[in-house]
Design a protein around this motif. Structure first.
Motif, PDB file in Angstrom:
ATOM      1  N   LEU B  67      83.439  -4.816 -28.423  1.00  0.00           N
ATOM      2  CA  LEU B  67      83.228  -3.835 -29.488  1.00  0.00           C
ATOM      3  C   LEU B  67      84.564  -3.167 -29.844  1.00  0.00           C
ATOM      4  O   LEU B  67      85.555  -3.872 -29.999  1.00  0.00           O
ATOM      5  CB  LEU B  67      82.134  -2.833 -29.088  1.00  0.00           C
ATOM      6  N   ALA B  68      84.589  -1.862 -29.971  1.00  0.00           N
ATOM      7  CA  ALA B  68      85.825  -1.216 -30.409  1.00  0.00           C
ATOM      8  C   ALA B  68      86.812  -1.049 -29.254  1.00  0.00           C
ATOM      9  O   ALA B  68      86.412  -0.849 -28.101  1.00  0.00           O
ATOM     10  CB  ALA B  68      85.512   0.147 -31.025  1.00  0.00           C
ATOM     11  N   ALA B  69      88.087  -1.121 -29.588  1.00  0.00           N
ATOM     12  CA  ALA B  69      89.131  -0.854 -28.599  1.00  0.00           C
ATOM     13  C   ALA B  69      89.358   0.645 -28.455  1.00  0.00           C
ATOM     14  O   ALA B  69      89.745   1.123 -27.394  1.00  0.00           O
ATOM     15  CB  ALA B  69      90.423  -1.541 -29.014  1.00  0.00           C
ATOM     16  N   GLY B 160      84.241  -6.491 -33.617  1.00  0.00           N
ATOM     17  CA  GLY B 160      84.560  -6.439 -32.187  1.00  0.00           C
ATOM     18  C   GLY B 160      84.383  -7.784 -31.523  1.00  0.00           C
ATOM     19  O   GLY B 160      85.210  -8.199 -30.691  1.00  0.00           O
ATOM     20  N   ALA B 161      83.330  -8.493 -31.905  1.00  0.00           N
ATOM     21  CA  ALA B 161      83.102  -9.823 -31.323  1.00  0.00           C
ATOM     22  C   ALA B 161      84.178 -10.785 -31.784  1.00  0.00           C
ATOM     23  O   ALA B 161      84.651 -11.634 -31.015  1.00  0.00           O
ATOM     24  CB  ALA B 161      81.714 -10.320 -31.713  1.00  0.00           C
ATOM     25  N   ALA B 162      84.592 -10.663 -33.051  1.00  0.00           N
ATOM     26  CA  ALA B 162      85.641 -11.541 -33.568  1.00  0.00           C
ATOM     27  C   ALA B 162      86.963 -11.280 -32.843  1.00  0.00           C
ATOM     28  O   ALA B 162      87.689 -12.217 -32.483  1.00  0.00           O
ATOM     29  CB  ALA B 162      85.804 -11.332 -35.076  1.00  0.00           C
ATOM     30  N   ALA B 324      77.000 -12.224 -29.453  1.00  0.00           N
ATOM     31  CA  ALA B 324      78.029 -12.360 -28.416  1.00  0.00           C
ATOM     32  C   ALA B 324      77.968 -11.155 -27.475  1.00  0.00           C
ATOM     33  O   ALA B 324      77.617 -10.053 -27.886  1.00  0.00           O
ATOM     34  CB  ALA B 324      79.400 -12.453 -29.070  1.00  0.00           C
ATOM     35  N   PRO B 325      78.307 -11.356 -26.193  1.00  0.00           N
ATOM     36  CA  PRO B 325      78.240 -10.241 -25.236  1.00  0.00           C
ATOM     37  C   PRO B 325      79.111  -9.062 -25.660  1.00  0.00           C
ATOM     38  O   PRO B 325      80.192  -9.237 -26.229  1.00  0.00           O
ATOM     39  CB  PRO B 325      78.780 -10.852 -23.935  1.00  0.00           C
TER      40      PRO B 325
END
Lengths: 586, 586
Positions: B67-69, B160-162, B324-325
């Motif tokens: 997800l987000a950094a 985030g998954a990308a 995606a996880p």
């Protein structure tokens, strides 16, 4: 609760059906509740939990691998029936027996107890661990009489992890019982809850008061106290839980606990986090090592407002089971293996100027004058903040006063730092602008920050020009430089905010101000006189914004309500320039 | 909101500090917001999200692997400042650039936009995807002007998954933009929210009304409508979202969507699930294939009541990224691999008798008489239900009326089935008792179910005795058999409920009833006369419970409030036996 038109007779069942529809990866519906939709291997102990509905995530939300195999779902606040318990248990039994676990309430004890008898009669091995974590509900000498509240989750998690690990029913029962022995909770409530379809709350708590130990269905608590601060609440909850340590826990010799801070429904996340911060600090002071924490809504009571703190005093065995992976709709411990990054993070603000070189005396004098005007603006904003907030609340989110106050306070501090360091007017405007944006945040912070920064850029350009010999030394150019700087500030704000005159923003006051200032200066008026005339124009324009339709582009505006009310940004602008004008004339 | 004494100036920062303290496995604090506490590998694109606080899980709750950094956290409902955005971005940049993503609000656009410029000036590759999912906030022709609401989550999850998959910034930006293009939301609100420390709500919605399209800070919506049913709300939300399909989505040719149903704060879980159930059914009717669903609180507005529906119309590429996880404090897609169990589940209730053998004529006559009395009890309970509920609301959770109604209705249906099948009195009492427990649930269901079952067991024993030649054929033994059955029922209820006379439960009426019935029958009175006399004793005893202190063992009782009020269980008992007595005399 009860915002929709609701049929109380079908509500609980409809809610479970909807929950299952939303979570097919986790659960499927059976008569009596929900069970895992994923394969439960033969030979695995089945944890069956349950109770009345209205407490989500309890109980259907904790069904999944590593947690419960099934949840029995009663009606709202009513225990499920014996037959429901029996059917859910049969659906998940895989030859290794069933552990029934639920909170200690009379109806649940009766119904689950009868189901246990019935299932045993059918040849199943069935055990029961009743959760009794609520220290407010009976004295320590009568723990068996205590209610179960958010401590449900610690017992379920330990039992679920033990079952998932393939332990025997004897072991799963022992560990669940150990978890219950070592779990203590205490809750407070600030308001009651309303049953679906009901007109009035089931019970109430006096406004401004906090009911200590009130149960999740309104059962009597210990006492009523005035609502405290987050810190006060944390002190209360932690001190009372530390006053009753389970056997085998010695606070002085290093104790470890899993901490759950649970919101009951309408005690929302941000406020819950402020309490958690205080709880963590209290526990640290008390020397308790927090093994892990969960802060969120775990066992709710419809739309009740309240919060409960649960401590699970772990042994090594319990700690290991607590952190084991689990995956359910509402509670998960991830199996994603992510390494903690312990490198220091550099977040210094590269763009914020450090102490630069010292400017020349003229620039310093100009900076000192500008700082005086910034002080005037600061005083005007602090004085008007409440009114700005009130005006903004009509049309926006009511934070214009606090945002402007924060912004100008930051800007003033930055200006004082620049002047103390011998910086000149250009640096003062740049850094004050940056600080205004930073501390004020939001739209007004960005716009006023841009206004100051743009004014600074204009003056810097003038100075360069002047140094090239094009400027004159008398007073008029100073006033013209100021007027040009104001025009540049307006242009910056318009470029950033993309608003036009008539959009009901501060531009409506800013534009006539800049125009009037420029033309009065051009007519040879002194800066003070020209500024005051321009401020009058700004004030008239701000008042006139009451007649304007709101700007379409202002997404945060209550368009319909703002008709007939002036724009807060225009009003604060006029107030600031008027005060500055008075200061210039003094 | 604002249950505690709160300092509005520090509230937002305190909340973030507490959130970080509760979630060290996920996040750490930096100046300006929070960033992942886990390692972000070099060369990975950093997704930085953010906005005002007060919307948890947005925005700090979605920071973590997949997800987000990092999340930039402004004050309550106020965008963060440029400097905050810049600092959070610098803390997570790992040489592959930064994607800024946030909802489309004026302040956020200004501040994030300035930060983008600043970061680019420092040499970072920075892109921006602004979320514009709220179809109520501008017409389809002006999508760029629309606000971002719960669609934030779909865009963040895809981006985030990308990023987690190691894609380039170009690709992450493209996919985030595609997700935003294909995300549509519509929300409704039922009440406003109150800022921390404020006395009054920021805005309100008229009671009984629903504001369609009202923004999450109270921005104007489309229209106000009367509050509907869950089904009506689902129809409204689904039909309006289906009326504006993104380019490339053809409903007629099979469309697939991820569905988010978002609660805004005090529209609680159970009610939300009833709406989800209706939404799922509407989508199915419309031929939309639901790829995945999330039903919970995703983007809130403090304690606002409302709900929004978001559809992400997926391509294969988006669907894969969605599932995606990911692992963050508030949103997780598990990496636990759990196989769906598609075996049929057998949950038939083994204990409920199927049609048994036909009983003899005498037993059938007795069953028919008992069924008549059950009808009388049913009528008395239905008539008294509202009053029972009112009495129970003083001392308990007010569900005694509805529980008793449900129980006796189930019992009557079971009794009618038994009689229609030619069953006798024993089977009737056993199955009616089981049904009462099952349908009534809770304590009263268990106790009345046990009463009927115990009476049946007593009569069966009498019959066995009678068959053995010990019984006489005249009328008196019938009355005695009934009195013995009543005594057996009392014993069963006491064994199960563990209450004594004086505990302020139905036992207080039940015990004198059973005693008086037995002694009157022993004195030779007819059953009808004896029963009426006993019913009078029960009524007097029920009235007297008003003077009793509540039973300690009744965990669900508001002990303090029940003083001076009779016990609902005793009142309903007296009402039932009185009605039955009148029926016997008629």
């Amino acid at each position: 609760m009860s915002h929709l038109i609701t049929d109380a007779a079908t509500f609980a069942a409809d809610a479970i059906d909807g929950f299952v529809a939303a979570n097919p990866r986790y659960v499927r519906r059976v008569d009596g509740g929900v069970v895992r939709s994923t394969v439960i291997p033969r030979g695995r102990v089945a944890l069956v939990v349950g109770g009345g509905s209205g407490h989500y995530p309890a109980f259907a939300g904790v069904v999944g691998p590593g947690l419960a195999a099934g949840a029995v779902c009663g009606n709202i606040f009513a225990s499920p029936a014996t037959g429901q318990v029996s059917r859910v248990a049969r659906a998940v039994e895989r030859g290794a027996g069933v552990l029934l676990s639920y909170g200690n309430y009379a109806g649940d004890v009766l119904q689950f107890g009868q189901a246990e008898e019935r299932l045993r009669g059918e040849g199943y091995d069935v055990r029961t661990v009743v959760v009794t974590d609520d220290i407010a509900s009976a004295p320590a000498s009568e723990r068996h009489r205590r209610r179960g509240i958010a401590g449900d989750l610690t017992v379920f998690k330990i039992a679920g992890a033990a079952a998932e690990a393939g332990l025997s029913l004897d072991e799963v029962e022992r560990l669940a019982r150990l978890a219950n022995e070592r779990t203590r909770s205490l809750g407070v409530a600030f308001s009651g809850c309303t049953l679906p379809g009901a007109d009035a709350p089931l019970f109430t708590v006096e406004a401004g008061m906090m009911a200590v130990g009130l149960g999740i269905h309104g059962e009597p608590g210990l006492e009523d106290l005035p609502a405290p601060t987050a810190r006060g609440l944390a002190e209360l909850l932690v001190s009372r839980l530390l006053a009753e340590l389970p056997d085998g826990v010695d606070q002085a010799r290093g104790s470890r606990a899993v901490v759950l801070l649970n919101g009951l429904g309408t005690f929302k996340y941000e406020e819950l986090f402020t309490v958690f911060g205080a709880v963590a600090s209290e526990l640290e002071t008390a020397g308790v090592d927090v093994v892990d924490a969960v802060c969120g809504e775990l066992v709710t009571s419809l739309d009740m407002s309240g919060v409960s703190l649960t401590l699970l005093w772990v042994t090594d065995e319990l700690a290991e089971l607590w952190v084991a992976p689990a995956d359910s709709p509402a509670f998960r411990r991830s199996a994603i293996d992510a390494e903690i990054d312990d490198a220091a993070i550099e977040v210094a603000d590269v763009a914020t100027g450090a102490a630069g070189e010292v400017d020349d005396a003229e620039q310093q004098r100009a900076a000192a004058s500008a700082l005086d005007l910034l002080r005037t603006a600061h005083a005007a904003i602090i004085e008007g903040a409440e009114e700005f907030g009130r005006i903004d609340a009509v049309a926006g989110d009511g934070d214009h006063g606090i945002g402007m106050s924060r912004g100008v306070t930051g800007a003033l501090a930055a200006g004082e730092r620049v002047v103390a360091q011998g910086g000149g007017i250009v640096r003062l405007l740049a850094e004050s602008g940056e600080a205004w944006s930073e501390h004020g945040g939001g739209t007004s912070g960005a716009l006023w920050g841009m206004a100051l920064a743009s004014a600074g850029t204009s003056i810097a350009a003038d100075r360069t020009e002047s140094a090239a010999g094009a400027g004159a030394a008398d007073a008029a150019p100073d006033a013209r430089a100021v007027a040009r700087a104001v025009a540049a500030a307006l242009a910056g704000v318009q470029r950033l905010g993309k608003a036009e005159v008539g959009d009901k923003t501060l531009i409506d006051a800013f534009a006539p101000f800049a125009v009037e200032l420029m033309s009065a200066v051009d007519r040879g008026e002194t800066l003070a006189a020209a500024w005051s005339r321009a401020a009058d124009a700004a004030q008239a324009a701000a008042d006139a914004t009451a007649q304007l339709e709101p700007a379409l582009g202002r997404a945060r505006t209550h368009a319909r309500r703002s008709l007939g009310h002036p724009d807060a940004g225009a009003v604060s602008f006029a107030r600031i320039v008027t005060a500055v004008g008075q200061s210039l004339q003094a």
